[in-house]
Design an enzyme around this catalytic site. Structure first.
Site, short mmCIF file in Angstrom:
data_model
loop_
_atom_site.label_atom_id
_atom_site.label_comp_id
_atom_site.label_asym_id
_atom_site.label_seq_id
_atom_site.Cartn_x
_atom_site.Cartn_y
_atom_site.Cartn_z
N ASN A 9 39.88 29.44 25.92
CA ASN A 9 39.63 28.14 25.29
C ASN A 9 38.88 27.24 26.27
O ASN A 9 38.79 26.04 26.09
CB ASN A 9 40.94 27.47 24.85
CG ASN A 9 41.45 28.08 23.55
OD1 ASN A 9 40.68 28.35 22.63
ND2 ASN A 9 42.75 28.31 23.48
N ASP A 69 38.93 37.91 33.86
CA ASP A 69 39.97 37.53 34.81
C ASP A 69 39.33 37.53 36.20
O ASP A 69 38.55 38.43 36.52
CB ASP A 69 41.15 38.51 34.76
CG ASP A 69 42.37 37.95 35.47
OD1 ASP A 69 42.71 36.77 35.25
OD2 ASP A 69 42.99 38.68 36.27
N ASP A 152 37.00 26.68 45.76
CA ASP A 152 35.60 26.38 46.10
C ASP A 152 35.42 25.57 47.39
O ASP A 152 34.47 25.85 48.15
CB ASP A 152 34.91 25.65 44.95
CG ASP A 152 34.46 26.60 43.85
OD1 ASP A 152 34.49 27.82 44.07
OD2 ASP A 152 34.07 26.12 42.77
#
Ligand code: IMP
Length: 194
Positions: A9, A69, A152
């Site tokens: 989603n 994934d 990140d």
């Protein structure tokens, strides 16, 4: 038009793939098909989790489907956090906690080499196809940058002099694990009659 469910989603991931496939294929999200299930993700590998999500949709809702994934694998930690990347610190999706845990576990480590990996599983009828992407780099001693998400700010790809969190989204997509796996999937979808 051929309908294919993307077992997510995440609106960013959805719009990215819809834009590339245009009107060649209709990509449906989990909410589009009325799936609000808490799909289990407890396989020991990225491929296993991606396949479990795609198979869940195929078996329960009847749609051909693909799922992804991803996670971070750190050499000095024997490949951890791997499939536990989203909940490394014990709380799901706590990016700050996960980054703090990573720095703590790597204190004094000789190697800070790491890679992000993405696996995509595509289930079409009886057939299963897998697509992978990875990006190698290293874990810095302190976070830098406020773009991106997850690990990140700590991850500097090989050949870069800044972290993923300091780069633009376009710069990241061009080399990232997810970008590479998605491009392999799209190449397959565009070149095979499924
Ligand atoms: P997912 O399977 O794409 O939801 O990724 C699982 C977890 O891996 C995320 O919650 C992040 O902690 C980590 N992760 C995956 N991809 C990235 C990325 O591109 N940057 C930073 N962290 C990531």
């Amino acid at each position: 038009m051929k309908k294919l469910v993307f077992a997510t989603n995440n609106s960013h991931k959805l719009s990215e793939i819809r834009a590339i496939l245009g009107d060649r294929m209709e990509i449906l999200s989990l909410s589009d098909i009325g799936c609000h299930d808490d799909i289990p993700e407890d396989a020991p590998t990225f491929e296993g989790n991606a396949l479990a999500k795609a198979m869940w949709v195929k078996e329960k809702y009847g749609y051909d489907c693909f799922a992804d994934d991803s996670g971070l694998e750190v050499d000095a930690l024997g490949g951890a956090p791997g499939v536990y990347s989203a909940r490394f610190c014990g709380r799901p999706h706590d990016d700050a906690g996960n980054n703090a845990m990573l720095l703590e576990k790597l204190a004094g480590a000789e190697s800070r080499a790491a890679r992000f990996r993405t696996a995509i599983a595509l289930v079409v009828g009886e057939n299963r196809h897998f697509f992978n992407g990875e990006i190698h780099g290293c874990i810095l001693e302190a976070p830098a940058g406020d773009g991106g998400f997850g690990y990140d700010p700590l991850f500097r790809p090989d050949g870069w002099n800044h972290t993923f969190a300091q780069g633009t989204p376009e710069e990241k997509n061009a080399v990232s694990h997810r970008g590479r796996a998605v491009r392999a999937l799209i190449d397959f979808l565009e070149n095979n009659a499924i």
